[in-house]
Design an enzyme around this catalytic site. Structure first.
Site, short mmCIF file in Angstrom:
data_model
loop_
_atom_site.label_atom_id
_atom_site.label_comp_id
_atom_site.label_asym_id
_atom_site.label_seq_id
_atom_site.Cartn_x
_atom_site.Cartn_y
_atom_site.Cartn_z
N HIS A 39 -22.11 9.00 91.54
CA HIS A 39 -21.50 10.21 91.83
C HIS A 39 -21.21 10.43 93.10
O HIS A 39 -20.28 11.08 93.76
CB HIS A 39 -22.34 11.50 91.20
CG HIS A 39 -22.34 11.14 89.85
ND1 HIS A 39 -23.55 11.07 88.95
CD2 HIS A 39 -21.42 11.26 88.72
CE1 HIS A 39 -23.53 11.05 87.74
NE2 HIS A 39 -22.30 11.39 87.20
N LYS B 283 -22.80 16.96 75.79
CA LYS B 283 -23.65 16.12 75.54
C LYS B 283 -25.27 16.91 75.45
O LYS B 283 -25.30 17.90 76.28
CB LYS B 283 -23.83 15.00 76.51
CG LYS B 283 -22.67 14.38 76.85
CD LYS B 283 -22.56 13.60 78.09
CE LYS B 283 -21.30 12.78 78.40
NZ LYS B 283 -21.32 12.27 79.73
N ARG C 222 -15.12 3.92 86.12
CA ARG C 222 -15.99 2.98 86.40
C ARG C 222 -15.18 1.70 85.73
O ARG C 222 -14.22 1.14 86.14
CB ARG C 222 -17.46 3.15 85.55
CG ARG C 222 -18.09 4.18 86.56
CD ARG C 222 -19.49 4.37 85.66
NE ARG C 222 -18.97 5.46 84.61
CZ ARG C 222 -19.71 6.35 84.02
NH1 ARG C 222 -20.99 6.25 84.19
NH2 ARG C 222 -19.20 7.22 83.09
N SER D 260 -25.76 8.03 84.17
CA SER D 260 -26.92 8.74 84.13
C SER D 260 -27.66 8.36 82.77
O SER D 260 -29.11 8.40 82.96
CB SER D 260 -26.59 10.25 84.05
OG SER D 260 -25.73 10.75 85.08
#
Ligand code: ADP
Length: 161
Positions: free
Chosen positions: A18, A42, A92, A130
């Site tokens: 990030h 989430k 990504r 993460s």
């Protein structure tokens, strides 16, 4: 008027991936607003306040025009409220593409005024997420190379009881 980019996400917690995206965005835009999502869909490990404070404590390059904020509800409405021009998202692997493509097109349908732009992290960071940080720390590993020290400490405190 300066160009404002909004970088929304869960940031649960922020990683060097990030951070790399944010630093790249500051070179393209006059201001970058890092927007921590309340409703990310989430289950988050850290509260929005914790996630914001981890971002604020990052050792940002001098002069980088970064604001850390939180938002709730529709992203496009938040972007217009902040007078943002562009939503920045990071890519990504190919696996990110489908979801990001869908979100970008939906946001465009919701507001023609908001453009989405994608940046790629440097290859050293592009495999970070993460979720894997939480796994490494839970299993007793070191995330030193992947997250700032204060984030690693917070992960350890939370996950190794
Ligand atoms: P979200 O829950 O909204 O996907 P994340 O915090 O997981 O929020 O990610 C925010 C954005 O940053 C997403 O666009 C994600 O693809 C991107 N991102 C996360 N990690 C990386 C990384 N290592 N390299 C590039 N982009 C990343």
């Amino acid at each position: 008027m300066g160009k404002i980019a909004i970088y929304p996400g869960s940031f649960d917690p922020i990683t060097y991936g990030h951070i790399d995206i944010i630093e790249r965005a500051t070179k393209v835009f006059d201001k970058v607003v890092v927007a921590v999502a309340y409703d990310s869909g989430k289950d988050s490990l850290f509260s929005v306040e914790e996630r914001k404070s981890f971002i604020e404590k990052v050792d940002w390059p001098k002069g980088a025009n970064i604001e850390v904020d939180a938002f709730q509800g529709l992203l496009v409405e938040y972007v217009l409220k902040k007078k943002g021009n562009v939503v920045v998202r990071g890519l990504r692997a190919l696996s990110d593409f489908e979801y990001e493509f869908q979100m970008a097109l939906i946001n465009r349908k919701l507001s023609e005024k908001v453009e989405t732009m994608f940046l790629m992290a440097g290859e050293n960071f592009s495999y970070l997420s993460s979720r894997t940080m939480k796994e490494i720390i839970s299993l007793g590993g070191s995330a030193e190379a992947f997250v700032p020290k204060h984030v690693e400490e917070a992960l350890r405190k939370k996950l190794r009881k």
